[in-house]
Every structure is written in C-alpha cells, then in structure tokens.
Design an enzyme around this catalytic site. Structure first.
Site, PDB file in Angstrom:
ATOM      1  N   GLN A  71       0.736  -1.480   0.225  1.00  0.00           N
ATOM      2  CA  GLN A  71       0.000   0.167   0.233  1.00  0.00           C
ATOM      3  C   GLN A  71       0.941   1.386   0.027  1.00  0.00           C
ATOM      4  OE1 GLN A  71      -3.105  -1.608   2.921  1.00  0.00           O
ATOM      5  NE2 GLN A  71      -3.835   0.622   1.568  1.00  0.00           N
ATOM      6  N   HIS A  72       0.574   1.758  -0.433  1.00  0.00           N
ATOM      7  CA  HIS A  72       0.568   3.846   0.360  1.00  0.00           C
ATOM      8  C   HIS A  72       1.553   4.822  -1.336  1.00  0.00           C
ATOM      9  CE1 HIS A  72      -1.393   3.227   3.968  1.00  0.00           C
ATOM     10  NE2 HIS A  72       0.099   2.286   4.245  1.00  0.00           N
ATOM     11  N   ASP A 243      -2.090  -4.568   0.365  1.00  0.00           N
ATOM     12  CA  ASP A 243      -2.034  -6.145   0.514  1.00  0.00           C
ATOM     13  C   ASP A 243      -2.775  -6.639   1.913  1.00  0.00           C
ATOM     14  OD1 ASP A 243      -0.572  -4.831   2.330  1.00  0.00           O
ATOM     15  OD2 ASP A 243       1.055  -4.420   1.860  1.00  0.00           O
TER      16      ASP A 243
END
Length: 484
Positions: A71-72, A243
């Site tokens: 992520q991110h 995830d």
C-alpha cells in the site's frame, strides 16, 4: 478445471499462486525478488511479475487474475503514461515532515484540530507512509517533477494497468481498500477528496481536476481483460486490493475477526461492518476488499526485529527461538523497544530502538533473544489496544507472516497479547486473497467462494501483564526523549 491466479507484489518480492477457482486447491506457484530500498523504479515490479509468472508455469490456462500490492507507494505518471520518478514506498520516512505539515494546515495552525479533520474526512491522519504525504514531499523537494504529474497510481493499480496493456490513463483502476490508504479517499463515502489532493500539491482545487486518479471499482467487479498483445486477452482482471485487505480475504476474515501479520511491517487488522475514525492517528480507517472496513494499526518493525537479534547472536531463527524459550518470561528484566527503523505506531519516524534493564544477571544470550521476541509482541499488543479503542472487539487473533514461523513467537504471543492465538499453516495469504478475488470476479457471485486452506493450530497461555507494563514504561521513555 477452472484456474485463477493471485499476485502479491510486496516490498520484498512478487509471488504468484495459481489455484482452482471452486475449491482453492493450490496448483502451482512462483516468485521473484524485488530490489531493496525505499524507492524503486516500478519497472522492476513488472519484470519480477513476469519472472514469477514464468516460474509459476504461465497464465495460458488461467481464466482470471487479481493483483494485491504493497500500500501507499507513490507512482507518478506523466501525460504519456510514463513513470516520472522511482516510486516512493510506504517505508520511506523522508515524508514525515510533510505529513505533519498537512495536519497543521488542515487544522489552520492547530495540529489537534487538523488531526480531527483528517480523521473525519478520510478515516486516517497523515503519517510519513501515506501517499498524500509523499505527494507533498514531491512538491516541496522536486517541484519540476511534480508539475509533470498527470496521474497518480498505487503499485497494484499500475501493475493491473500494465497487465491490461496500459491503453490510456483513464483506464487506470483501483479498489476501495488500496484507495483508502492514499489519504485523499474516504472509505465511508466512497469518494475521492480532491480538496485534500489539492492541499498536498499546493494547488487550487480547480487546478487538480485534470489529474487522473484510478477509478475505484466495487468489490467483485471486473477491471477489464489482459493485453492481447502479450497473449493475455483471455484473462479477466480483478480490481485487486491492498496487501492487508488481500491477507484478510485470503484468511477468510469476517466482521469481528482480527489478524496480526508479522512481515516486513507488523499489521493489526480487524474486519468491521462500520468505518472508524481515529484522530490520534494510531489506527488507519481503511476499507477491506469485500465492502466492509478494515481498521488497521501498522508498525514499521516486525520480522526484522528477529532478524537483527539473530544476527547479533550469530544464530539462525530456529536457534533464536530455542534461546528465547529457555529464558523466563520478562527476560530477567531486559526490555527491548524495537524501533529499529523509526516507528509508525506510535508515530515516531526518527526514533531508534532501546535496550534497558541491563545488568550482569540479565545480559545473557537467552534473555536477549527473549527480550527481542517480547518487544516485537508488545509492539503489536499496543497496536491491538489502539484498534480496541475504536470500539472493535478483539477476543482472539489469527497470526500470520514470516515471524509467525517462530515457535517462540507462537508460544509467547498469547501471554503478551492476552487472547488465544490461531496460527494457520504457513502460506502466501496476500496472494491467496488476490486469487480468491479473481475467482469471485470470474463467478459473478454476490460473495467470494468459500475456500479451506488448511488446519489451524491454537495457542493459549496465561497473560503476563508485567511484561507489557515494563515495555510500555520503556517505550514511554523513548518517546519522551524524541525532539518535538
């Protein structure tokens, strides 16, 4: 036999599992490493995906694919769809100052008010890991590149787009779970907050209207089909997911269930029927991959705490586990606060770890091993407590990830966490969740298929609250020593 594939593009590697759609039976798998670092050219992910697919026997007989990803990560594209700079990953903490600035600015100079406004707007208060903070860092440190940004994607968005042939920026897609980790999408309303995107980019709201953000697809919806030019025209693409949501889906978690994942990062994730909003910033109010919500506390330090201890003691992980279990609970008073790469929960990005309670009696190999295991689990216990404060019940947890393979972690966990701990068989649960999503998309059913992926072992032990109390006092001292 109908086959589906799930892809986990994580920080460290790309993993592919190919399973039977109705039953979830594993047919074959493959993996390939990613380069180390906190910024990576996304092309490395694409190369690793192709290698992992080849190792898994290809996708010729596979009917649907979904991608779950770290992520991110900030993937910036120009008007032609080219990557502008290496992606800034979740564990890149150089954006910590940018995150703090964004909180203060939304609060009009008051950080407490800013935190409340961010939590109300998107369920999450910016920290260094969030995409919105990385965008602000880009504007402040590489303004000439920021001016070229025509689209902003996340790792899983970009990989799904590449699998489709990457026709136009407008065909970029994502899902609620990954979008909810950006800092400019509200999982409660299902809408992007372009005003917050504009704040991050230091532009007027009207000036960011042309920036393409991936279309947020509903759970179970198709994202399109694979690229005919690469022989994937027969493959249905799922929307993919972050995830953590992939792991929850792979584990079959439902509202009321909580998992603790001990990989590169440590994650406490609880599936909830209602959104959460934590102005303290400890709990991120994310969405899951099924239409529910996923309040989540994430640490920067998890399995690497054990890696470091094993390296210092010159042992492998099995030997580290044996040493730890030889020592008594509490490690003779030795306390390890494992902020080895800064920390996100609590939000201390520049902190370092500490080892306290050192005496001639406590400084043994066995106690050092035990203190490392206990420090890791105490860090996760604080994350679990933060989730509880959001009104989420945590009566037992499912423990997964690389560090869950440690016998010491499994046996010590219930005494630190204070609840029974279920440990499923070792597996690639993020990739499994992506595969399960692919099967769901292919079936067109209202819910994902029910898969049974193995027997679960349950660990229980009497709580030892004194260990957690000593850890919290040591962690408090570390926090107070940080510059403000």
């Amino acid at each position: 036999m109908t086959l589906v594939a799930g892809i986990d593009s994580s920080t460290q590697s790309c993993k592919v599992v190919i399973r039977e759609a109705p039953s979830g039976r594993l047919v074959r798998s493959g993996s390939a490493p990613h380069p180390a670092g906190t910024e990576v050219d996304p092309e490395h992910w694409w190369v690793a995906l192709q290698r992992a697919v080849t190792e898994a026997g290809g996708l010729d007989d596979v009917e649907a694919v979904s991608v779950a990803g770290q992520q991110h990560g900030l993937v910036c594209l120009d008007a032609r769809g080219a990557v502008i700079r290496p992606a800034l990953l979740w564990n890149d903490t150089r954006s910590a100052g940018a995150a703090a600035d964004l909180v203060v600015e939304l609060g009009e100079g008051d950080p407490a008010q800013g935190a409340e406004r961010w939590a109300e707007a998107v369920g999450t208060v910016p920290v260094a890991s969030l995409t919105v903070a990385k965008l602000r860092w880009l504007v402040d440190h590489e303004p000439e590149l920021a001016e070229r940004v025509a689209a902003v994607a996340l790792p899983h968005d970009w990989l799904t787009w590449r699998l489709s042939g990457a026709p136009t920026l407008e065909t970029l897609g994502t899902d609620r779970s990954d979008a909810s980790g950006t800092g400019y999408f509200s999982p409660a309303t299902g809408e992007y907050r372009r005003d917050l995107l504009a704040l991050a980019l230091r532009r007027d709201r009207s000036a960011v209207g042309s920036i393409v953000l991936p279309c947020v697809l509903a759970p179970g919806n198709r994202a399109g089909t694979g690229d005919r030019a690469t022989g994937l025209g027969h493959v249905v693409l799922g929307p993919g997911c972050g995830d953590n949501a992939g792991a929850a889906l792979g584990l079959g978690l439902r509202p009321g269930d909580t998992s603790i994942s001990l990989g590169t990062s440590g994650v406490v994730a609880a599936v909830s029927a209602t959104p959460t909003s934590d102005p303290s910033g400890l709990v991120a109010g994310f969405a899951d991959a099924t239409g529910q919500f996923l309040p989540l506390a994430c640490t920067l330090n998890a399995a690497r705490v054990l890696d470091a201890a094993a390296r210092v003691l010159a042992v492998d992980h099995d030997e580290l586990s044996e040493l730890a279990l030889t020592a008594d609970a509490g490690a003779g008073g030795l306390v390890h606060v494992p902020y080895l790469e800064g920390e996100r929960t609590p939000n201390l990005p520049t902190a370092t770890g500490s080892l306290s309670g050192m005496t001639l009696g406590s400084m043994t190999r066995e106690n050092l091993a035990r203190a490392s295991v206990e420090g890791l689990l105490c860090l996760m216990a604080d994350g679990m407590e933060a989730v509880r404060r959001q009104g989420v019940s945590v009566d037992r947890v499912t423990l997964v990830g690389g560090a869950a393979r440690s016998r010491a972690v499994r046996e010590v966990a219930p005494s630190i966490l204070g609840v029974p701990v279920d440990v499923p068989p070792p597996g690639e649960y993020v990739a499994d969740g992506a595969a399960r999503q692919a099967a769901w998309v292919l079936s067109g059913a209202a819910e994902p298929p029910a898969w049974h992926l193995g027997e679960v072992a349950t660990y229980d032990a009497a709580p030892v609250p004194a260990v957690l109390e000593r850890y919290r006092e040591a962690a408090r001292q570390v926090a107070e020593a940080q510059p403000h």
